[in-house]
Scaffold this motif. Structure first.
Motif, short mmCIF file in Angstrom:
data_model
loop_
_atom_site.label_atom_id
_atom_site.label_comp_id
_atom_site.label_asym_id
_atom_site.label_seq_id
_atom_site.Cartn_x
_atom_site.Cartn_y
_atom_site.Cartn_z
N ILE A 72 0.85 -1.19 0.00
CA ILE A 72 0.00 0.00 0.00
C ILE A 72 0.89 1.24 0.00
O ILE A 72 1.86 1.33 0.76
CB ILE A 72 -0.93 0.01 1.22
CG1 ILE A 72 -1.77 -1.29 1.27
CG2 ILE A 72 -1.83 1.24 1.21
CD1 ILE A 72 -2.62 -1.45 2.50
N TYR A 102 -6.75 -2.16 4.65
CA TYR A 102 -6.09 -0.96 5.17
C TYR A 102 -5.88 -1.10 6.68
O TYR A 102 -6.79 -1.48 7.41
CB TYR A 102 -6.92 0.28 4.85
CG TYR A 102 -6.94 0.62 3.37
CD1 TYR A 102 -5.77 0.94 2.70
CD2 TYR A 102 -8.12 0.60 2.65
CE1 TYR A 102 -5.78 1.26 1.34
CE2 TYR A 102 -8.15 0.91 1.30
CZ TYR A 102 -6.97 1.25 0.66
OH TYR A 102 -6.98 1.55 -0.67
N GLU A 105 -7.59 3.63 10.48
CA GLU A 105 -8.68 4.51 10.06
C GLU A 105 -8.20 5.53 9.03
O GLU A 105 -8.90 5.83 8.07
CB GLU A 105 -9.29 5.23 11.27
CG GLU A 105 -10.37 6.23 10.92
CD GLU A 105 -11.53 5.63 10.15
OE1 GLU A 105 -12.08 6.33 9.28
OE2 GLU A 105 -11.90 4.47 10.41
N TYR A 107 -5.83 5.24 6.78
CA TYR A 107 -5.72 4.56 5.49
C TYR A 107 -7.11 4.29 4.90
O TYR A 107 -7.34 4.47 3.71
CB TYR A 107 -4.97 3.23 5.63
CG TYR A 107 -3.48 3.35 5.54
CD1 TYR A 107 -2.83 3.32 4.31
CD2 TYR A 107 -2.70 3.46 6.69
CE1 TYR A 107 -1.44 3.41 4.23
CE2 TYR A 107 -1.32 3.55 6.62
CZ TYR A 107 -0.70 3.53 5.39
OH TYR A 107 0.66 3.62 5.31
N ARG A 108 -8.05 3.84 5.74
CA ARG A 108 -9.40 3.55 5.25
C ARG A 108 -10.09 4.81 4.74
O ARG A 108 -10.82 4.78 3.76
CB ARG A 108 -10.23 2.86 6.34
CG ARG A 108 -9.79 1.42 6.60
CD ARG A 108 -10.72 0.68 7.54
NE ARG A 108 -10.67 1.17 8.90
CZ ARG A 108 -9.72 0.85 9.78
NH1 ARG A 108 -8.72 0.06 9.43
NH2 ARG A 108 -9.76 1.33 11.01
N ARG A 109 -9.83 5.93 5.38
CA ARG A 109 -10.44 7.20 4.97
C ARG A 109 -9.84 7.70 3.65
O ARG A 109 -10.56 8.17 2.77
CB ARG A 109 -10.27 8.25 6.08
CG ARG A 109 -10.99 9.55 5.81
CD ARG A 109 -10.87 10.54 6.96
NE ARG A 109 -9.50 11.02 7.12
CZ ARG A 109 -8.64 10.64 8.08
NH1 ARG A 109 -9.02 9.79 9.01
NH2 ARG A 109 -7.43 11.12 8.14
N THR A 111 -7.91 5.84 1.40
CA THR A 111 -7.85 4.76 0.40
C THR A 111 -6.73 4.92 -0.64
O THR A 111 -6.99 5.06 -1.83
CB THR A 111 -9.21 4.57 -0.32
OG1 THR A 111 -9.54 5.76 -1.04
CG2 THR A 111 -10.31 4.22 0.66
#
Length: 120
Positions: A72, A102, A105, A107-109, A111
């Motif tokens: 990533i 991810y 949080e 990374y998830r936000r 992307t």
């Protein structure tokens, strides 16, 4: 010879409950335990070339296999990016990731881009 089961077992055994910023080292050691030697990098984001050189290929299928590796790209505050291995049920790096690919949080936000690699 690559043995995904050995690599996954190694990573699952050594992963902690929370991250401590050592994803690249943990995943590299697991891959090497599975029988494939990788060039070492400081940043997780740089492991794609080493995976390709070691016989992994970019995987585009939506079905994951145990032993698949994700690289990533970096985000703000995480300049080294992230690397993890799929163990057949969850993504694992230096910790057992509870929320998917991810690791956090942030990374998830955001992307960021990622690539999945699989050894044939």
């Amino acid at each position: 010879m690559w043995d995904a089961k050995v690599a996954v077992a190694y990573l699952d055994k050594h992963a902690r409950s929370a991250s401590h910023g050592k994803c690249a080292a943990y995943v590299r050691k697991a891959i090497e335990a599975g029988g494939v030697r990788l060039h070492r990098h400081t940043s997780a984001k740089d492991y794609g070339e080493s995976l390709i050189a070691a016989g992994f290929a970019v995987e585009e299928a939506s079905i994951l296999n145990a032993g698949d590796v994700v690289v990533i790209q970096p985000i703000a505050g995480h300049r080294h990016g992230h690397v993890a291995m799929y163990d057949g049920a969850k993504w694992v790096s230096d910790f057992k990731q509870r929320n998917g690919l991810y690791p956090s949080e942030s990374y998830r936000r955001l992307t960021p881009a990622f690539t999945i690699y699989r050894h044939p």
